[in-house]
Design a protein around this motif. Structure first.
Motif, PDB file in Angstrom:
ATOM      1  N   ALA A 199       0.787  -1.527  -0.413  1.00 30.31           N
ATOM      2  CA  ALA A 199      -0.034  -0.204   0.097  1.00 30.31           C
ATOM      3  C   ALA A 199       0.912   1.415   0.217  1.00 30.31           C
ATOM      4  O   ALA A 199       1.989   1.479   0.410  1.00 30.31           O
ATOM      5  N   VAL A 278      -4.662   5.746   3.310  1.00 26.98           N
ATOM      6  CA  VAL A 278      -3.822   4.477   2.670  1.00 26.98           C
ATOM      7  C   VAL A 278      -4.699   4.430   1.507  1.00 26.98           C
ATOM      8  O   VAL A 278      -5.525   3.803   1.522  1.00 26.98           O
ATOM      9  N   ARG A 279      -3.556   3.034   0.596  1.00 23.83           N
ATOM     10  CA  ARG A 279      -4.091   3.198  -0.878  1.00 23.83           C
ATOM     11  C   ARG A 279      -3.566   1.847  -1.122  1.00 23.83           C
ATOM     12  O   ARG A 279      -2.732   2.155  -1.302  1.00 23.83           O
ATOM     13  N   GLY A 280      -4.183   1.041  -2.148  1.00 28.93           N
ATOM     14  CA  GLY A 280      -3.547  -0.730  -2.150  1.00 28.93           C
ATOM     15  C   GLY A 280      -2.632  -0.026  -3.273  1.00 28.93           C
ATOM     16  O   GLY A 280      -3.531   0.701  -4.436  1.00 28.93           O
ATOM     17  N   THR A 287      -7.784  -1.601  -2.227  1.00 27.87           N
ATOM     18  CA  THR A 287      -7.766  -1.144  -0.448  1.00 27.87           C
ATOM     19  C   THR A 287      -9.187  -0.843  -0.324  1.00 27.87           C
ATOM     20  O   THR A 287      -9.106  -1.600   1.463  1.00 27.87           O
ATOM     21  N   LEU A 290      -7.798  -4.151   2.547  1.00 27.27           N
ATOM     22  CA  LEU A 290      -7.022  -3.216   3.031  1.00 27.27           C
ATOM     23  C   LEU A 290      -7.186  -3.370   4.735  1.00 27.27           C
ATOM     24  O   LEU A 290      -7.086  -2.584   5.698  1.00 27.27           O
TER      25      LEU A 290
END
Length: 362
Positions: A199, A278-280, A287, A290
């Motif tokens: 991420a 937070v960004r996959g 995302t 996650l």
């Protein structure tokens, strides 16, 4: 005013009950204190026991309305469905026969106007109290008994729908939580990694306070999780010179107390130091999945924040957060199933909220 409706005072349709009783003289009697009256519920749900108290109390009967006179801003008022005794910080009102139904009187004493009247007529700063005499001056609208019955029946049916929706919502939440725990505990074949491997993580940064406004100038701004909703936040401030942004679809993580709260950005947002994004990574991590990993690992995330009074986590804490990751297609499938459950929970929460608001208008 509708035909047949009477504009009058509370004193004309109800009277105060002042029958005092010594708890020692009435064993095994239900006792109601302010703590047993739930704000927003017009029917009494809970009670204690007479053995829990010693001083004289007020005796009440089924059909009486118990109205909290201490700190009336707490909005405590309920219809008793059983006989008992109550704290002297509670006023007991009884309907005058032929004038008003007890159930309708309970609705009157649950209206915002009744509570506002109680607040206006309160005396005392630290422990404000209204009085029976003051409450008797409350102006009320009283329809004919047949109309009262129709209104009471309508609100009763809505209450039943609210209870059913709330029960189903809680069942969905419990089932979803159990399913998430089961999925995260049985991850055979998943690869171990840390969040930073899969991420992109960006920490928020707070611009000067002089750039904040409530006039819609610039970008919607979030300092922390205060404006988080069920899925998406509802910003109440804007910023004309932001330093960090979240994109639509990004996961917002609260990195300052309360650590671990989660929401998704539904548009471009400016973010302050209380949040991280937070960004996959493309073709590596979803995302949405996650978010489920961080939800399931919230306790570990909180443990990383240390034991200080004001808990917080750093970018290093997030980058090194351990996870287990299935293939991307499986991530998406799991996320779809669990977010479908979330949508159902949100639907029932919205339904009960709208029904409660409708009851308020009645």
């Amino acid at each position: 005013m509708r035909d047949g409706w009477l504009e009058t005072r509370l004193a004309d349709i109800a009277f105060e009950v002042t029958d005092r009783v010594n708890p020692n003289d009435v064993a095994d009697t239900r006792y109601v204190g302010l703590e047993h009256i739930d704000s927003g519920h017009h029917v009494l749900q809970r009670y204690g026991d007479s053995t829990d108290v010693v001083s004289h109390k007020t005796r009440f009967k089924a059909g009486d309305i118990l109205f909290g006179k201490l700190r009336p801003y707490l909005r405590k008022s309920a219809l008793a469905t059983f006989d008992g005794m109550c704290s002297t910080d509670i006023l007991v009102f009884r309907a005058r026969p032929g004038m008003v139904m007890p159930e309708y009187l309970a609705l009157i004493l649950q209206t915002p106007g009744a509570f506002e009247h109680a607040e206006r007529t309160s005396a005392g700063t630290r422990m404000p109290r209204t009085s029976a005499r003051a409450m008797m001056g409350l102006r009320v609208l009283c329809p004919p008994l047949g109309e009262q019955r129709r209104i009471v029946d309508l609100i009763s049916s809505i209450d039943d729908a609210i209870r059913s929706g709330t029960t189903y919502k809680h069942l969905l939440q419990t089932s979803r939580s159990q399913l998430l725990a089961e999925i995260l505990s049985s991850h055979e074949g998943w690869r171990n990694a840390v969040l930073g491997d899969v991420a992109e993580i960006d920490m928020g940064q707070s611009p000067p306070g002089s750039t904040y406004n409530v006039n819609g100038e610039g970008w919607p701004f979030l300092q922390g999780s205060a404006e988080f909703g069920f899925v998406h936040p509802t910003p109440v401030k804007w910023c004309s010179a932001p330093k960090k942004f979240a994109r639509a679809g990004d996961l917002l993580v609260s990195v300052r107390a309360p650590v671990g709260d989660l929401n998704f950005a539904d548009r471009e947002l400016a973010i302050g130091r209380g949040l991280a994004v937070v960004r996959g990574k493309h073709k590596v991590a979803s995302t949405a999945f996650l978010a489920l990993l961080l939800e399931g690992g919230r306790k570990e995330l909180e443990d990383r924040s240390g034991g200080g009074m004001f808990k917080s986590i750093t970018k290093a804490n997030l980058l090194s957060f351990p996870i287990a990751l299935p293939p991307l297609d499986e991530q998406k499938r799991i996320a779809e199933i669990l977010w479908a459950a979330d949508e159902a929970v949100e639907k029932y929460a919205s339904l009960t909220s709208h029904l409660n608001a409708y009851v308020e208008t009645l």
